[in-house]
Design an enzyme around this catalytic site. Structure first.
Site, mmCIF file in Angstrom:
data_model
loop_
_atom_site.group_PDB
_atom_site.id
_atom_site.type_symbol
_atom_site.label_atom_id
_atom_site.label_comp_id
_atom_site.label_asym_id
_atom_site.label_seq_id
_atom_site.Cartn_x
_atom_site.Cartn_y
_atom_site.Cartn_z
ATOM 1 N N THR A 13 0.829 -1.211 0.000
ATOM 2 C CA THR A 13 0.000 0.000 0.000
ATOM 3 C C THR A 13 0.858 1.254 0.000
ATOM 4 O O THR A 13 0.456 2.291 -0.527
ATOM 5 C CB THR A 13 -0.934 -0.024 1.228
ATOM 6 O OG1 THR A 13 -1.883 -1.074 1.029
ATOM 7 C CG2 THR A 13 -1.680 1.273 1.416
ATOM 8 N N SER A 60 1.356 -7.482 -0.795
ATOM 9 C CA SER A 60 2.074 -8.492 -0.001
ATOM 10 C C SER A 60 1.215 -9.692 0.382
ATOM 11 O O SER A 60 1.743 -10.713 0.818
ATOM 12 C CB SER A 60 2.718 -7.873 1.235
ATOM 13 O OG SER A 60 1.797 -7.709 2.274
ATOM 14 N N THR A 93 1.652 -4.250 4.337
ATOM 15 C CA THR A 93 1.480 -4.563 5.755
ATOM 16 C C THR A 93 1.029 -6.008 5.990
ATOM 17 O O THR A 93 1.261 -6.564 7.059
ATOM 18 C CB THR A 93 0.424 -3.641 6.395
ATOM 19 O OG1 THR A 93 -0.830 -3.842 5.732
ATOM 20 C CG2 THR A 93 0.825 -2.182 6.318
ATOM 21 N N ASP A 94 0.378 -6.614 4.973
ATOM 22 C CA ASP A 94 -0.339 -7.867 5.247
ATOM 23 C C ASP A 94 0.557 -9.040 5.624
ATOM 24 O O ASP A 94 0.154 -9.894 6.423
ATOM 25 C CB ASP A 94 -1.240 -8.226 4.065
ATOM 26 C CG ASP A 94 -2.504 -7.368 4.046
ATOM 27 O OD1 ASP A 94 -2.838 -6.792 5.102
ATOM 28 O OD2 ASP A 94 -3.141 -7.260 2.991
HETATM 29 C C1 SIN Z 1 -0.177 -5.231 1.069
HETATM 30 O O1 SIN Z 1 0.012 -5.876 2.097
HETATM 31 O O2 SIN Z 1 0.620 -5.215 0.109
HETATM 32 C C2 SIN Z 1 -1.426 -4.437 0.898
HETATM 33 C C3 SIN Z 1 -1.961 -3.934 2.174
HETATM 34 C C4 SIN Z 1 -1.063 -2.967 2.868
HETATM 35 O O3 SIN Z 1 0.090 -2.742 2.530
HETATM 36 O O4 SIN Z 1 -1.578 -2.379 3.868
#
Ligand code: SIN
Length: 315
Positions: A13, A60, A93-94
């Protein structure tokens, strides 16, 4: 002149875009160069020398073992380079906590390897990515920083404790069981303890150079949840499918539904490695010494899965 900071892009993100100021977006749209180029303050935080590389550009949730192989090899090369002072990895974040744990397990990280992310895309009205990335570079350039860290919303987390604990809020991460290692605010890094912890030698460091780590397929390890109404069907199906290891996300202090237990014994008899983690978010289960299966050393299920894959790669 100080040593340079290397930024390795993987997407997420933090590199996401959508209608300006809107809520909808697609992750992993900006290149690492575009992302870094949009934050001029990074150069000063890095002490004047920044190098940017794109390892991947993915959401991710879609992280693969192939990207992990490449990321670990790029980190290894930069750690061995005397002109590099620290590495920052931009990441979604995932699965950030999984990547952090994998790198912690394999890298001789005597320099900082800092993961940075964002909950809002680059096109949000008020994106959190630029500040998180700046904070990560500040930490990577700090003389006392080392080991694999994650810097999110002003907190510095260690690879073992860090976990995403909220699907939406900006401060989505916590250091479970221990609290953050420190904080960073306006370029000022403060450590929670008198001396920031030095990372132990990587548990699986030698693997990075072994063919098993770079092989197209890693040992297949799956996670099964013990829950009300559990039975052994999934375990038996996994064994029939050729799984090499199973991590059970067990209830409470590592307890298992009685109907799972017979299937786990069958799996072990068939040569499958079984580790028990807890589905509780916090705490460390008591060691299991009297069963066919072993505890996962207090790791969360997703981190226990990574450790078991690495163990199964050992010759
Ligand atoms: C991801 O994990 O690539 C998408 C979600 C995020 O980064 O919050």
């Amino acid at each position: 002149m100080g040593r340079k900071i290397v930024i390795l892009g993987t997407g997420g993100t933090i590199a996401g875009t959508g209608p300006v100021g809107g809520n909808s977006y697609t992750a992993a749209q900006l290149s690492a160069e575009q992302l870094v180029g949009s934050i001029p303050a990074l150069m000063q935080a890095a002490g004047g020398e920044l190098q940017v590389e794109e390892v991947a550009r993915i959401d991710s949730k879609d992280m693969t073992h192939a990207v992990w192989q490449q990321l670990a090899q790029r980190c290894l090369a930069h750690l061995a380079d005397d002109t590099v002072g620290g590495i920052v990895i931009t990441h979604g974040t995932d699965t950030l906590e999984e990547t952090a744990w994998l790198l912690h397990e394999v890298l001789p990280a005597d320099k900082p390897v800092v993961l940075a992310c964002a909950m809002r895309p680059a096109t949000a009205l008020c994106p959190d990515g630029p500040q998180n990335l700046l904070d990560a570079v500040d930490v990577a350039a700090h003389p006392q920083a080392c080991g694999v860290l994650a810097v999110v919303a002003g907190s510095i987390h260690g690879a073992r404790e860090v976990a995403k604990v909220h699907p939406q809020r900006l401060d989505a991460f916590a250091s479970l069981d221990g609290g953050p290692l420190g904080w960073v605010q306006a370029g000022d890094v403060r450590w929670a303890h008198a001396a920031p912890p030095r990372p132990a030698a990587p548990r699986h460091g030698e693997l990075l150079l072994a063919p098993a780590f770079m092989a197209p397929e890693w040992p297949r390890v799956e996670i099964v949840l013990s829950h009300a109404g559990s039975d052994g069907m999934l375990i038996d199906a996994l064994v029939a499918g050729g799984v090499h290891g199973i991590v059970v996300a067990a209830t409470g202090n590592g307890t298992l539904h009685e109907r799972l237990q017979a299937a786990l014994r069958r799996a072990i008899a068939a040569g499958v490695a079984v580790r028990i983690a807890s589905r509780c978010g916090e705490g460390c289960i008591s060691p299991i010494t009297d069963q066919a299966w072993k505890d996962a050393g207090g790791l969360s299920p997703v981190k226990a899965r990574i450790r078991l894959m690495l163990e199964l790669m050992q010759p």
